[in-house]
Design an enzyme around this catalytic site. Sequence first.
Site, PDB file in Angstrom:
ATOM      1  N   GLN A   1      -7.877  -1.993   5.925  1.00  0.00           N
ATOM      2  CA  GLN A   1      -7.457  -1.423   4.429  1.00  0.00           C
ATOM      3  C   GLN A   1      -8.391  -0.997   3.343  1.00  0.00           C
ATOM      4  O   GLN A   1      -7.915  -0.248   2.583  1.00  0.00           O
ATOM      5  CB  GLN A   1      -6.341  -2.468   3.770  1.00  0.00           C
ATOM      6  CG  GLN A   1      -5.169  -2.901   4.579  1.00  0.00           C
ATOM      7  CD  GLN A   1      -4.076  -3.935   4.055  1.00  0.00           C
ATOM      8  OE1 GLN A   1      -4.656  -5.111   4.455  1.00  0.00           O
ATOM      9  NE2 GLN A   1      -3.339  -3.618   3.320  1.00  0.00           N
TER      10      GLN A   1
ATOM     11  N   HIS B   1      -7.055  -9.182  11.277  1.00  0.00           N
ATOM     12  CA  HIS B   1      -5.918  -8.726  10.301  1.00  0.00           C
ATOM     13  C   HIS B   1      -5.441  -7.309  10.956  1.00  0.00           C
ATOM     14  O   HIS B   1      -5.720  -6.382  10.070  1.00  0.00           O
ATOM     15  CB  HIS B   1      -6.589  -8.686   9.114  1.00  0.00           C
ATOM     16  CG  HIS B   1      -5.800  -8.534   7.878  1.00  0.00           C
ATOM     17  ND1 HIS B   1      -5.548  -9.499   6.881  1.00  0.00           N
ATOM     18  CD2 HIS B   1      -4.497  -7.819   7.781  1.00  0.00           C
ATOM     19  CE1 HIS B   1      -4.514  -9.261   5.984  1.00  0.00           C
ATOM     20  NE2 HIS B   1      -4.053  -8.072   6.536  1.00  0.00           N
TER      21      HIS B   1
ATOM     22  N   ASN C   1      -4.047 -13.437  10.710  1.00  0.00           N
ATOM     23  CA  ASN C   1      -3.258 -12.989   9.538  1.00  0.00           C
ATOM     24  C   ASN C   1      -2.019 -12.515  10.041  1.00  0.00           C
ATOM     25  O   ASN C   1      -1.838 -11.700  10.820  1.00  0.00           O
ATOM     26  CB  ASN C   1      -3.875 -11.815   8.723  1.00  0.00           C
ATOM     27  CG  ASN C   1      -3.171 -11.599   7.612  1.00  0.00           C
ATOM     28  OD1 ASN C   1      -3.097 -12.396   6.465  1.00  0.00           O
ATOM     29  ND2 ASN C   1      -2.392 -10.450   7.404  1.00  0.00           N
ATOM     30  N   GLU C   2      -0.874 -13.292   9.694  1.00  0.00           N
ATOM     31  CA  GLU C   2       0.524 -13.029   9.799  1.00  0.00           C
ATOM     32  C   GLU C   2       0.768 -12.506  11.276  1.00  0.00           C
ATOM     33  O   GLU C   2       1.189 -11.330  11.205  1.00  0.00           O
ATOM     34  CB  GLU C   2       0.812 -11.739   8.595  1.00  0.00           C
ATOM     35  CG  GLU C   2       0.535 -12.165   7.306  1.00  0.00           C
ATOM     36  CD  GLU C   2       1.181 -11.140   6.279  1.00  0.00           C
ATOM     37  OE1 GLU C   2       1.486 -10.099   6.695  1.00  0.00           O
ATOM     38  OE2 GLU C   2       1.272 -11.667   5.077  1.00  0.00           O
TER      39      GLU C   2
ATOM     40  N   TYR D   1       5.199 -13.000  -0.519  1.00  0.00           N
ATOM     41  CA  TYR D   1       5.438 -11.963  -1.347  1.00  0.00           C
ATOM     42  C   TYR D   1       7.028 -11.988  -1.954  1.00  0.00           C
ATOM     43  O   TYR D   1       7.125 -11.769  -3.279  1.00  0.00           O
ATOM     44  CB  TYR D   1       5.348 -10.845  -0.728  1.00  0.00           C
ATOM     45  CG  TYR D   1       3.733 -10.606  -0.477  1.00  0.00           C
ATOM     46  CD1 TYR D   1       3.222  -9.899  -1.288  1.00  0.00           C
ATOM     47  CD2 TYR D   1       3.170 -10.943   0.642  1.00  0.00           C
ATOM     48  CE1 TYR D   1       1.839  -9.545  -1.334  1.00  0.00           C
ATOM     49  CE2 TYR D   1       1.837 -10.504   0.944  1.00  0.00           C
ATOM     50  CZ  TYR D   1       0.920  -9.794   0.295  1.00  0.00           C
ATOM     51  OH  TYR D   1       0.002  -9.800   0.300  1.00  0.00           O
TER      52      TYR D   1
ATOM     53  N   GLU E   1      -2.437 -15.260   0.565  1.00  0.00           N
ATOM     54  CA  GLU E   1      -2.101 -13.968  -0.317  1.00  0.00           C
ATOM     55  C   GLU E   1      -0.837 -14.146  -1.264  1.00  0.00           C
ATOM     56  O   GLU E   1       0.009 -14.732  -0.527  1.00  0.00           O
ATOM     57  CB  GLU E   1      -1.616 -12.913   0.731  1.00  0.00           C
ATOM     58  CG  GLU E   1      -2.661 -12.358   1.531  1.00  0.00           C
ATOM     59  CD  GLU E   1      -2.342 -11.122   2.463  1.00  0.00           C
ATOM     60  OE1 GLU E   1      -1.182 -10.508   2.385  1.00  0.00           O
ATOM     61  OE2 GLU E   1      -2.934 -11.193   3.508  1.00  0.00           O
TER      62      GLU E   1
ATOM     63  N   TRP F   1      -3.576 -11.067  -3.756  1.00  0.00           N
ATOM     64  CA  TRP F   1      -3.482  -9.979  -3.008  1.00  0.00           C
ATOM     65  C   TRP F   1      -3.203  -8.693  -3.962  1.00  0.00           C
ATOM     66  O   TRP F   1      -2.326  -8.670  -4.396  1.00  0.00           O
ATOM     67  CB  TRP F   1      -2.681  -9.883  -1.659  1.00  0.00           C
ATOM     68  CG  TRP F   1      -2.717  -8.655  -0.982  1.00  0.00           C
ATOM     69  CD1 TRP F   1      -2.108  -7.408  -1.259  1.00  0.00           C
ATOM     70  CD2 TRP F   1      -3.591  -8.419   0.167  1.00  0.00           C
ATOM     71  NE1 TRP F   1      -2.486  -6.533  -0.280  1.00  0.00           N
ATOM     72  CE2 TRP F   1      -3.401  -7.017   0.293  1.00  0.00           C
ATOM     73  CE3 TRP F   1      -4.390  -9.231   0.603  1.00  0.00           C
ATOM     74  CZ2 TRP F   1      -4.163  -6.337   1.509  1.00  0.00           C
ATOM     75  CZ3 TRP F   1      -5.228  -8.707   1.842  1.00  0.00           C
ATOM     76  CH2 TRP F   1      -5.120  -7.187   2.223  1.00  0.00           C
TER      77      TRP F   1
ATOM     78  N   GLU G   1      -2.052   0.527   2.274  1.00  0.00           N
ATOM     79  CA  GLU G   1      -1.028  -0.340   2.582  1.00  0.00           C
ATOM     80  C   GLU G   1      -0.234  -0.028   3.793  1.00  0.00           C
ATOM     81  O   GLU G   1       0.854   0.336   3.613  1.00  0.00           O
ATOM     82  CB  GLU G   1      -0.157  -0.418   1.233  1.00  0.00           C
ATOM     83  CG  GLU G   1       1.022  -1.201   1.064  1.00  0.00           C
ATOM     84  CD  GLU G   1       0.747  -2.634   1.543  1.00  0.00           C
ATOM     85  OE1 GLU G   1      -0.350  -3.261   1.254  1.00  0.00           O
ATOM     86  OE2 GLU G   1       1.616  -3.133   2.056  1.00  0.00           O
ATOM     87  N   TRP G   2      -0.885  -0.017   4.791  1.00  0.00           N
ATOM     88  CA  TRP G   2      -0.254   0.190   6.211  1.00  0.00           C
ATOM     89  C   TRP G   2       0.710   1.490   6.288  1.00  0.00           C
ATOM     90  O   TRP G   2       0.474   2.383   5.868  1.00  0.00           O
ATOM     91  CB  TRP G   2       0.460  -1.146   6.460  1.00  0.00           C
ATOM     92  CG  TRP G   2      -0.592  -2.274   6.433  1.00  0.00           C
ATOM     93  CD1 TRP G   2      -0.555  -3.323   5.540  1.00  0.00           C
ATOM     94  CD2 TRP G   2      -1.796  -2.534   7.267  1.00  0.00           C
ATOM     95  NE1 TRP G   2      -1.762  -4.101   5.950  1.00  0.00           N
ATOM     96  CE2 TRP G   2      -2.418  -3.760   6.708  1.00  0.00           C
ATOM     97  CE3 TRP G   2      -2.369  -1.682   8.140  1.00  0.00           C
ATOM     98  CZ2 TRP G   2      -3.743  -4.126   7.376  1.00  0.00           C
ATOM     99  CZ3 TRP G   2      -3.607  -2.325   8.764  1.00  0.00           C
ATOM    100  CH2 TRP G   2      -4.231  -3.499   8.398  1.00  0.00           C
TER     101      TRP G   2
HETATM  102  C1  GBH Z   1       0.926  -8.602   3.837  1.00  0.00           C
HETATM  103  O1  GBH Z   1       1.945  -8.501   4.527  1.00  0.00           O
HETATM  104  C2  GBH Z   1      -0.433  -8.422   4.539  1.00  0.00           C
HETATM  105  O2  GBH Z   1      -1.050  -9.044   4.971  1.00  0.00           O
HETATM  106  C3  GBH Z   1      -1.422  -7.280   3.806  1.00  0.00           C
HETATM  107  O3  GBH Z   1      -2.194  -6.732   4.713  1.00  0.00           O
HETATM  108  C4  GBH Z   1      -0.644  -6.270   2.980  1.00  0.00           C
HETATM  109  O4  GBH Z   1      -1.323  -5.418   2.313  1.00  0.00           O
HETATM  110  C5  GBH Z   1       0.171  -7.167   2.106  1.00  0.00           C
HETATM  111  O5  GBH Z   1       0.980  -8.160   2.582  1.00  0.00           O
HETATM  112  C6  GBH Z   1       1.129  -6.119   1.209  1.00  0.00           C
HETATM  113  O6  GBH Z   1       2.105  -5.835   2.045  1.00  0.00           O
HETATM  114  O7  GBH Z   1      11.675  -5.358   2.767  1.00  0.00           O
HETATM  115  O8  GBH Z   1      12.404  -7.080   1.187  1.00  0.00           O
HETATM  116  O9  GBH Z   1      12.723  -7.580   3.134  1.00  0.00           O
HETATM  117  C7  GBH Z   1       3.309  -8.696   4.004  1.00  0.00           C
HETATM  118  C8  GBH Z   1       4.206  -9.076   5.104  1.00  0.00           C
HETATM  119  C9  GBH Z   1       6.342  -8.304   5.827  1.00  0.00           C
HETATM  120  C10 GBH Z   1       6.165  -8.748   3.441  1.00  0.00           C
HETATM  121  C11 GBH Z   1       8.002  -7.637   5.254  1.00  0.00           C
HETATM  122  C12 GBH Z   1       7.312  -8.100   3.149  1.00  0.00           C
HETATM  123  C13 GBH Z   1       9.366  -7.161   3.883  1.00  0.00           C
HETATM  124  C14 GBH Z   1      10.258  -7.528   2.567  1.00  0.00           C
HETATM  125  N1  GBH Z   1       5.421  -8.215   4.456  1.00  0.00           N
HETATM  126  N2  GBH Z   1       8.149  -7.829   4.033  1.00  0.00           N
HETATM  127  S1  GBH Z   1      11.845  -6.719   2.200  1.00  0.00           S
END
Ligand code: GBH
Length: 448
Positions: A20, A121, A165-166, A296, A353, A400, A407-408
């Site tokens: 990233q 990651h 990671n995740e 998050y 994060e 984070w 952002e992927w």
């Molecule tokens: C992380 O993933 C990553 O580790 C990081 O690399 C990334 O930049 C950061 O978070 C921000 O995205 O659509 O409301 O149902 C986060 C994993 C998976 C969290 C999908 C939110 C969907 C929420 N994400 N999830 S929703």
Amino acid sequence: MAIVQFPKDFVWGAATASFQVEGAYQEDGRGMSIWDTFSRTPGKVYQGDNGDVACDMYHLYPQDVKQMADLGIKSYRFSIAWPRIIPDGSGEVNEKGLAFYHNLVDELLKYGIEPMCTLYHWDLPQALQDQGGWDNRATIDHFVRYAEVIFESFRGKINWFATFNEPWCSSFLSNYIGAHAPGYTDLQLAVNVAHNLLVAHGGAVQKFRSLGMEGQIGIVPNTEWQEPYSSKQEDIDACFRASGWLNDWFIRPVMTGKYPEHLLTWFKSKGAQPRIEAGDMELISSKIDFLGVNYYTGGIGRYKEGEGLFDFETVDMGWQKTDIGWNYYPQGLYNVLTWIHKEFGDIPIYITENGACYNDGVSEDGKVHDERRITYLKSHLAQVERAIASGVPVKGYYCWSLMDNFEWAYGYSMRFGLIHVDYDTQKRTPKDSYKWYKKVVQLGWYEV
Ligand code: GBH
């Protein structure tokens, strides 16, 4: 006015990940990763953005570490790109790749910033994907060897490792939902990948122990919290499946050596089950030193027959959303933390994060007024403090992200940073949230 206060030895940090932020995708012998391939596949990443340059941290790290020192963080969480270390995933070690991370870590240590290193990651060497990727058990052995190379090279220098990671994202989001690399949509494949990631995690932990490494090793699952809409048992069960898919499916085997029965049964009814070989569950549950928690969002959900994978639907409660469309739900973080503590006891936890996407740009006064990010951080940290007050051993918090980055699947369109990045000039501008966080890091408390 109230004060939210944290323990004296609380670890304040910020996080990024290799793909990233680094860029320099062809430099010093780096191999290709599945994200280089995915981002070059039309329609996969917003506007065809890729990681070729990103934040150019590969070159700008001295200036970025200096900025971290100004921010005052005690620890920086970053990840190592496997394709820089072993370009084809299984062959020769690339000394130049190791040298980059040695330079980075030396710079951190110069300022007294403790490195927390994530081994994986998401940037799997493409050459391994060509041989089946995480569906192929050979990838487990290649990962453990890669981990050994890192452990030996950084012995005494990096004392804090996270394996994965995740893993939910690398398995289900990448192989069932198809939104991340390699982009498949096959439930059995995703369940296999999840299992092999967990075995590889256990293998790396065992390697860490057998090499007599000092320091700590853990894993970083991503969590969300789905709160039942009503007290009906069917709503409670549906939420338990939906949240459990992220937290229970990964944390329970790591902590207890068993997959959660309710989800095993559910997946079986969908024709998918993990392929467990002798010794796998013992390996997966090798003792870890800490659990990383990424959080998050979450929401209110309920049972709906035939909906999605779990007969589950989210309910729109009219809550605020961040600019990426995810619910603003601070209480969910408290619920996740207390759930982990209730189920798995006193394992030390780091919030590895937490942060928010708000796309505020640079104003005419040259500043970035991201008041909404400050509100988000304040309210989530307050839930962390509640959890600590409830006896959950939360030892630190990493925001984070340190800076806006790739952002992927959203490319550069979504910004999570405390520092704004202009991708044309690579100019960094600390946001108002940076100034706020700097004070919190310094004082260990803030006002709400
Ligand atoms: C992380 O993933 C990553 O580790 C990081 O690399 C990334 O930049 C950061 O978070 C921000 O995205 O659509 O409301 O149902 C986060 C994993 C998976 C969290 C999908 C939110 C969907 C929420 N994400 N999830 S929703």
